[in-house]
Write a protein that holds these residues in place. Structure first.
Motif, mmCIF file in Angstrom:
data_model
loop_
_atom_site.group_PDB
_atom_site.id
_atom_site.type_symbol
_atom_site.label_atom_id
_atom_site.label_comp_id
_atom_site.label_asym_id
_atom_site.label_seq_id
_atom_site.Cartn_x
_atom_site.Cartn_y
_atom_site.Cartn_z
ATOM 1 N N ALA A 42 0.835 -1.204 0.000
ATOM 2 C CA ALA A 42 0.000 0.000 0.000
ATOM 3 C C ALA A 42 0.869 1.253 0.000
ATOM 4 O O ALA A 42 0.603 2.203 -0.747
ATOM 5 C CB ALA A 42 -0.938 -0.003 1.210
ATOM 6 N N ALA A 43 1.921 1.261 0.811
ATOM 7 C CA ALA A 43 2.801 2.429 0.886
ATOM 8 C C ALA A 43 3.480 2.709 -0.449
ATOM 9 O O ALA A 43 3.669 3.871 -0.830
ATOM 10 C CB ALA A 43 3.847 2.221 1.984
ATOM 11 N N THR A 44 3.838 1.660 -1.161
ATOM 12 C CA THR A 44 4.453 1.837 -2.473
ATOM 13 C C THR A 44 3.527 2.631 -3.385
ATOM 14 O O THR A 44 3.952 3.555 -4.074
ATOM 15 C CB THR A 44 4.780 0.470 -3.108
ATOM 16 O OG1 THR A 44 5.744 -0.183 -2.285
ATOM 17 C CG2 THR A 44 5.325 0.619 -4.516
ATOM 18 N N HIS A 45 2.258 2.296 -3.366
ATOM 19 C CA HIS A 45 1.295 3.005 -4.213
ATOM 20 C C HIS A 45 0.961 4.389 -3.662
ATOM 21 O O HIS A 45 0.757 5.325 -4.431
ATOM 22 C CB HIS A 45 0.031 2.170 -4.393
ATOM 23 C CG HIS A 45 0.269 1.001 -5.293
ATOM 24 N ND1 HIS A 45 0.317 1.108 -6.662
ATOM 25 C CD2 HIS A 45 0.507 -0.301 -5.015
ATOM 26 C CE1 HIS A 45 0.561 -0.073 -7.183
ATOM 27 N NE2 HIS A 45 0.692 -0.950 -6.203
ATOM 28 N N GLU A 46 0.937 4.525 -2.348
ATOM 29 C CA GLU A 46 0.668 5.836 -1.748
ATOM 30 C C GLU A 46 1.780 6.832 -2.071
ATOM 31 O O GLU A 46 1.529 8.020 -2.220
ATOM 32 C CB GLU A 46 0.519 5.703 -0.229
ATOM 33 C CG GLU A 46 -0.756 5.005 0.179
ATOM 34 C CD GLU A 46 -0.781 4.590 1.642
ATOM 35 O OE1 GLU A 46 -1.880 4.255 2.099
ATOM 36 O OE2 GLU A 46 0.273 4.572 2.305
ATOM 37 N N ALA A 48 3.750 6.668 -4.791
ATOM 38 C CA ALA A 48 4.043 6.716 -6.225
ATOM 39 C C ALA A 48 3.887 8.145 -6.746
ATOM 40 O O ALA A 48 2.965 8.856 -6.390
ATOM 41 C CB ALA A 48 3.120 5.778 -6.987
ATOM 42 N N VAL A 49 4.832 8.525 -7.572
ATOM 43 C CA VAL A 49 4.802 9.859 -8.158
ATOM 44 C C VAL A 49 4.217 9.747 -9.553
ATOM 45 O O VAL A 49 4.582 8.877 -10.335
ATOM 46 C CB VAL A 49 6.230 10.458 -8.224
ATOM 47 C CG1 VAL A 49 6.203 11.809 -8.890
ATOM 48 C CG2 VAL A 49 6.831 10.537 -6.837
ATOM 49 N N GLY A 50 3.304 10.609 -9.859
ATOM 50 C CA GLY A 50 2.682 10.595 -11.178
ATOM 51 C C GLY A 50 1.754 11.780 -11.299
ATOM 52 O O GLY A 50 1.686 12.635 -10.424
ATOM 53 N N ALA A 51 1.053 11.795 -12.382
ATOM 54 C CA ALA A 51 0.116 12.879 -12.611
ATOM 55 C C ALA A 51 -1.154 12.324 -13.230
ATOM 56 O O ALA A 51 -1.130 11.311 -13.934
ATOM 57 C CB ALA A 51 0.730 13.921 -13.539
ATOM 58 N N GLY A 52 -2.264 12.986 -12.962
ATOM 59 C CA GLY A 52 -3.527 12.635 -13.592
ATOM 60 C C GLY A 52 -4.016 11.251 -13.227
ATOM 61 O O GLY A 52 -3.962 10.842 -12.069
ATOM 62 N N PRO A 53 -4.502 10.523 -14.235
ATOM 63 C CA PRO A 53 -5.100 9.214 -13.992
ATOM 64 C C PRO A 53 -4.135 8.216 -13.348
ATOM 65 O O PRO A 53 -4.550 7.344 -12.589
ATOM 66 C CB PRO A 53 -5.501 8.726 -15.385
ATOM 67 C CG PRO A 53 -5.555 9.943 -16.230
ATOM 68 C CD PRO A 53 -4.596 10.920 -15.617
ATOM 69 N N GLU A 54 -2.854 8.354 -13.639
ATOM 70 C CA GLU A 54 -1.871 7.443 -13.043
ATOM 71 C C GLU A 54 -1.879 7.568 -11.526
ATOM 72 O O GLU A 54 -1.863 6.569 -10.815
ATOM 73 C CB GLU A 54 -0.478 7.750 -13.592
ATOM 74 C CG GLU A 54 0.574 6.768 -13.146
ATOM 75 C CD GLU A 54 1.926 7.048 -13.783
ATOM 76 O OE1 GLU A 54 2.926 6.885 -13.067
ATOM 77 O OE2 GLU A 54 1.971 7.423 -14.962
ATOM 78 N N THR A 55 -1.916 8.786 -11.023
ATOM 79 C CA THR A 55 -1.957 9.018 -9.582
ATOM 80 C C THR A 55 -3.257 8.476 -8.997
ATOM 81 O O THR A 55 -3.257 7.856 -7.932
ATOM 82 C CB THR A 55 -1.815 10.518 -9.265
ATOM 83 O OG1 THR A 55 -0.556 10.963 -9.761
ATOM 84 C CG2 THR A 55 -1.881 10.785 -7.779
ATOM 85 N N GLU A 56 -4.358 8.686 -9.702
ATOM 86 C CA GLU A 56 -5.649 8.179 -9.237
ATOM 87 C C GLU A 56 -5.641 6.652 -9.160
ATOM 88 O O GLU A 56 -6.203 6.077 -8.226
ATOM 89 C CB GLU A 56 -6.767 8.655 -10.162
ATOM 90 C CG GLU A 56 -7.003 10.150 -10.093
ATOM 91 C CD GLU A 56 -8.002 10.634 -11.143
ATOM 92 O OE1 GLU A 56 -8.790 9.811 -11.642
ATOM 93 O OE2 GLU A 56 -7.978 11.828 -11.440
ATOM 94 N N ASN A 57 -5.023 5.998 -10.113
ATOM 95 C CA ASN A 57 -4.932 4.542 -10.102
ATOM 96 C C ASN A 57 -4.130 4.055 -8.905
ATOM 97 O O ASN A 57 -4.521 3.094 -8.233
ATOM 98 C CB ASN A 57 -4.310 4.016 -11.397
ATOM 99 C CG ASN A 57 -5.233 4.142 -12.581
ATOM 100 O OD1 ASN A 57 -6.450 4.258 -12.434
ATOM 101 N ND2 ASN A 57 -4.663 4.138 -13.774
ATOM 102 N N HIS A 58 -2.990 4.704 -8.636
ATOM 103 C CA HIS A 58 -2.173 4.320 -7.479
ATOM 104 C C HIS A 58 -2.957 4.520 -6.178
ATOM 105 O O HIS A 58 -2.904 3.678 -5.283
ATOM 106 C CB HIS A 58 -0.873 5.122 -7.429
ATOM 107 C CG HIS A 58 0.150 4.654 -8.409
ATOM 108 N ND1 HIS A 58 0.754 3.420 -8.333
ATOM 109 C CD2 HIS A 58 0.683 5.268 -9.504
ATOM 110 C CE1 HIS A 58 1.616 3.284 -9.329
ATOM 111 N NE2 HIS A 58 1.585 4.387 -10.060
#
Length: 78
Positions: A42-46, A48-58
């Motif tokens: 869970a922490a790996t996804h919390e 995660a650096v990204g933008a837009g839909p990628e961040t929402e997916n994480h």
């Protein structure tokens, strides 16, 4: 309508759950370590650096893993 990607995700989740349960059932990995593995995931996804839909997916993946931890059914069959 479900997509092939969603099916793959559901299959992966089922396989991982079965593996974690088997590790616990055979005494190879205690419950607290299984929960630790889930928290790390869970922490790996919390984080995660990204933008837009990628961040929402994480964020959605982290939320799902945290719900599994909170529910406890997957790892607490004692």
């Amino acid at each position: 309508m479900s997509t092939a990607r969603e099916h793959a995700g559901q299959a992966a989740l089922s396989i991982c759950e079965a593996l974690l349960l088997a590790l616990n059932d055979r005494g190879l990995l205690p419950e607290h370590e299984i929960v630790g593995v889930l928290r790390d995931a869970a922490a790996t996804h919390e984080n995660a650096v990204g933008a837009g839909p990628e961040t929402e997916n994480h964020r959605a993946v982290a939320d799902l893993i945290n719900a599994i931890i909170a529910g406890g059914d997957a790892v607490r069959r004692l």
